[in-house]
Design a protein around this motif. Structure first.
Motif, short mmCIF file in Angstrom:
data_model
loop_
_atom_site.label_atom_id
_atom_site.label_comp_id
_atom_site.label_asym_id
_atom_site.label_seq_id
_atom_site.Cartn_x
_atom_site.Cartn_y
_atom_site.Cartn_z
N VAL A 106 -4.33 -4.37 -14.71
CA VAL A 106 -3.54 -5.32 -13.93
C VAL A 106 -3.67 -5.02 -12.44
O VAL A 106 -4.04 -5.87 -11.64
N SER A 107 -3.41 -3.76 -12.06
CA SER A 107 -3.47 -3.38 -10.64
C SER A 107 -4.79 -2.73 -10.26
O SER A 107 -5.08 -2.55 -9.08
N TRP A 108 -5.58 -2.32 -11.25
CA TRP A 108 -6.81 -1.56 -11.06
C TRP A 108 -6.55 -0.14 -10.54
O TRP A 108 -7.47 0.57 -10.16
N ASN A 109 -5.29 0.27 -10.53
CA ASN A 109 -4.93 1.63 -10.11
C ASN A 109 -4.78 2.55 -11.32
O ASN A 109 -4.68 2.09 -12.47
N LEU A 110 -4.73 3.84 -11.05
CA LEU A 110 -4.57 4.85 -12.09
C LEU A 110 -3.40 4.50 -13.01
O LEU A 110 -2.33 4.14 -12.53
N ASP A 111 -3.62 4.61 -14.31
CA ASP A 111 -2.59 4.27 -15.30
C ASP A 111 -1.71 5.50 -15.55
O ASP A 111 -2.15 6.48 -16.15
N PRO A 112 -0.44 5.46 -15.12
CA PRO A 112 0.42 6.64 -15.30
C PRO A 112 0.62 7.03 -16.76
O PRO A 112 0.88 8.20 -17.06
N ALA A 113 0.50 6.07 -17.67
CA ALA A 113 0.70 6.36 -19.09
C ALA A 113 -0.36 7.31 -19.64
O ALA A 113 -0.15 7.96 -20.66
N LEU A 114 -1.50 7.40 -18.95
CA LEU A 114 -2.59 8.26 -19.38
C LEU A 114 -2.62 9.59 -18.64
O LEU A 114 -3.47 10.44 -18.93
N LEU A 131 -5.43 1.14 -4.45
CA LEU A 131 -6.67 0.39 -4.31
C LEU A 131 -6.43 -1.05 -3.86
O LEU A 131 -5.47 -1.70 -4.28
N TYR A 132 -7.36 -1.52 -3.03
CA TYR A 132 -7.40 -2.91 -2.56
C TYR A 132 -6.20 -3.32 -1.72
O TYR A 132 -6.06 -4.48 -1.36
N GLY A 133 -5.28 -2.38 -1.45
CA GLY A 133 -4.14 -2.70 -0.62
C GLY A 133 -2.80 -2.65 -1.32
O GLY A 133 -1.77 -2.86 -0.67
N GLN A 134 -2.79 -2.38 -2.64
CA GLN A 134 -1.53 -2.28 -3.38
C GLN A 134 -1.32 -0.84 -3.85
O GLN A 134 -2.26 -0.20 -4.35
N CYS A 135 -0.11 -0.34 -3.70
CA CYS A 135 0.20 1.04 -4.07
C CYS A 135 0.11 1.23 -5.58
O CYS A 135 0.45 0.33 -6.36
N ALA A 136 -0.32 2.41 -5.98
CA ALA A 136 -0.24 2.80 -7.38
C ALA A 136 1.24 2.92 -7.78
O ALA A 136 2.14 2.85 -6.93
N SER A 159 -4.35 0.87 1.91
CA SER A 159 -3.02 0.29 1.68
C SER A 159 -2.02 0.52 2.80
O SER A 159 -0.83 0.24 2.61
N PHE A 160 -2.46 0.98 3.97
CA PHE A 160 -1.48 1.21 5.03
C PHE A 160 -0.82 -0.12 5.40
O PHE A 160 -1.49 -1.12 5.68
N GLY A 161 0.50 -0.14 5.37
CA GLY A 161 1.26 -1.36 5.63
C GLY A 161 1.85 -1.99 4.40
O GLY A 161 2.72 -2.86 4.50
N ALA A 162 1.40 -1.56 3.20
CA ALA A 162 1.92 -2.11 1.95
C ALA A 162 3.29 -1.51 1.64
O ALA A 162 3.60 -0.39 2.04
N ARG A 163 4.09 -2.26 0.89
CA ARG A 163 5.41 -1.80 0.47
C ARG A 163 5.41 -1.50 -1.03
O ARG A 163 4.80 -2.23 -1.83
N TYR A 164 6.08 -0.41 -1.37
CA TYR A 164 6.31 -0.07 -2.78
C TYR A 164 7.81 -0.05 -2.96
O TYR A 164 8.49 0.90 -2.55
N HIS A 165 8.36 -1.13 -3.50
CA HIS A 165 9.80 -1.33 -3.58
C HIS A 165 10.39 -1.23 -2.16
O HIS A 165 10.01 -2.02 -1.31
N PRO A 273 6.04 -6.25 -9.47
CA PRO A 273 7.29 -6.84 -8.97
C PRO A 273 7.98 -5.93 -7.95
O PRO A 273 8.09 -4.72 -8.16
N GLY A 274 8.40 -6.52 -6.84
CA GLY A 274 9.08 -5.77 -5.80
C GLY A 274 8.15 -5.05 -4.85
O GLY A 274 8.62 -4.35 -3.95
N CYS A 275 6.84 -5.22 -5.02
CA CYS A 275 5.86 -4.53 -4.18
C CYS A 275 4.97 -5.56 -3.48
O CYS A 275 4.97 -6.74 -3.82
N SER A 276 4.22 -5.11 -2.50
CA SER A 276 3.33 -5.99 -1.75
C SER A 276 1.94 -5.37 -1.66
O SER A 276 1.74 -4.19 -1.97
#
Length: 363
Positions: A106-114, A131-136, A159-165, A273-276
């Motif tokens: 979905v996000s192409w970022n590292l999967d925390p479940a693994l 990656l690509y501008g969205q936080c893991a 991802s500088f400038g992105a929001r995580y919650h 959700p809640g992120c940019s």
């Protein structure tokens, strides 16, 4: 059409950038001049951390972060295989072993479940990439890291400038690094980067490491490197800074418009959700990518692929013994992702042209 239009940005900001450059030429402090400290204070305040350490580039930032954590030969650092080579490269260059964890699709970022299954007695740090501008997913990653007493380094080169919650990228973990390469959301006119932390001791170590491990002139308690941020590059970033928030908002607006227009045509980026996202790249997934790229090229639309070959399949990491099929999600993404023109000055007519070309190419 420009893939990333730095010329329009410069024309828009020319008076402020030129003034900042001229100030450096006038005072002549080209190495570690006052603009470096000024920029560090501005960026630390923006991110919401105590310390920003300006460095030579984003790759050097990763190296300095790893060295500050005293990562040693034989240690293991967990990261994603779906990233630029610098992430795994710096782990290897300090003598450690990169241990890869597959991505979520979905996000192409590292999967925390693994993540937990990859931790061994030799694990010394976790280095997710935003990656690509969205936080893991840092809440989940930090929870696993805390359980095992491990520091987390955010590779926030995109991802500088992105929001995580309610927090910003570079303020989500033990350490963070970013890049100011010209094409980044906040880019200089050469190489540049920064490290971020709330930890006073780590900040002190990083400041020493970037000047050959020096704590005062000709006194070197640490091994370091020449990792300083040039004053001119700091000045250029300061010239760009007053409009950065507007550019982030424009990136978010353009990214959202792309996603609305391309819905049901191709796989578009999905935001947590809640992120940019700051959309350092606006990346889609397509079938038959080569044919789609060729069609867009014929229509005068530039595209790029970030990244076609995951790190575990790069020849330099062949010694890890990880062949095809080791990380199927990263491999699948590498075959399907494609980035479209994205920058804050992309007008709606140009964007419409891109979307029409994509629609025609995949029909």
């Amino acid at each position: 059409m420009e893939f990333i239009d730095l010329k329009s940005q410069y024309r828009h900001l020319k008076p402020a950038i030129d003034q900042r450059i001229q100030q450096v030429l006038d005072h002549g402090q080209f190495i570690m001049g006052p603009e470096v400290a000024e920029l560090e204070a501005v960026l630390a305040d923006y991110v919401g951390v105590k310390h920003c350490v300006g460095v030579a580039d984003g790759t050097t930032a990763l190296m300095i972060a790893l060295m500050a954590l005293n990562i040693q030969p034989g240690d293991e650092v967990i990261t994603t295989p779906f990233t630029f080579i610098a992430t795994g490269e710096m782990i290897a260059l300090v003598g450690a072993k990169p241990v890869f964890v597959d991505i979520d699709l979905v996000s192409w970022n590292l999967d925390p479940a693994l993540l937990e299954a990859a931790i061994t007695p030799r694990t010394r740090a976790i280095m997710p990439v935003s990656l690509y501008g969205q936080c893991a997913d840092f809440d989940a990653i930090n929870a696993v890291a805390a359980k095992h007493g491990l520091p987390v380094i955010e590779d926030a080169a995109q991802s500088f400038g992105a929001r995580y919650h309610d927090r910003r990228s570079c303020g989500l973990s033990t350490l963070a690094t970013t890049s100011f390469f010209p094409s980044k959301p906040l880019g200089c006119y050469g190489d540049g980067g920064a490290c971020f932390t709330n930890d006073d001791a780590l900040a002190q170590r990083m400041r020493q490491i970037r000047v050959h491990g020096q704590d005062r002139r000709y006194h070197h308690p640490l091994l370091g490197l020449n990792g300083r941020l040039d004053t001119l590059q700091a000045a250029i970033l300061l010239g760009k800074w007053p409009t950065f928030a507007d550019e982030v908002a424009a990136r978010e607006r353009i990214g959202a418009r792309y996603s609305d227009m391309l819905a049901g045509i191709v796989t578009t980026p999905q935001l947590t959700p809640g992120c940019s996202s700051v959309y350092a790249q606006y990346t889609i997934e397509v079938d038959n990518r080569d044919a789609v790229q060729a069609s867009l090229k014929a229509a005068g639309i530039p595209t790029a692929v970030h990244y076609p070959i995951p790190l575990h399949l790069q020849p330099v990491f062949a010694g890890l013994g990880l062949g095809a099929g080791s990380f199927p999600r990263a491999e699948a993404a590498g075959r399907r992702v494609m980035s479209l023109p994205m920058h804050p000055f992309l007008d709606e007519a140009s964007q419409d042209r891109v979307v029409d070309a994509v629609r025609a190419a995949v029909a």
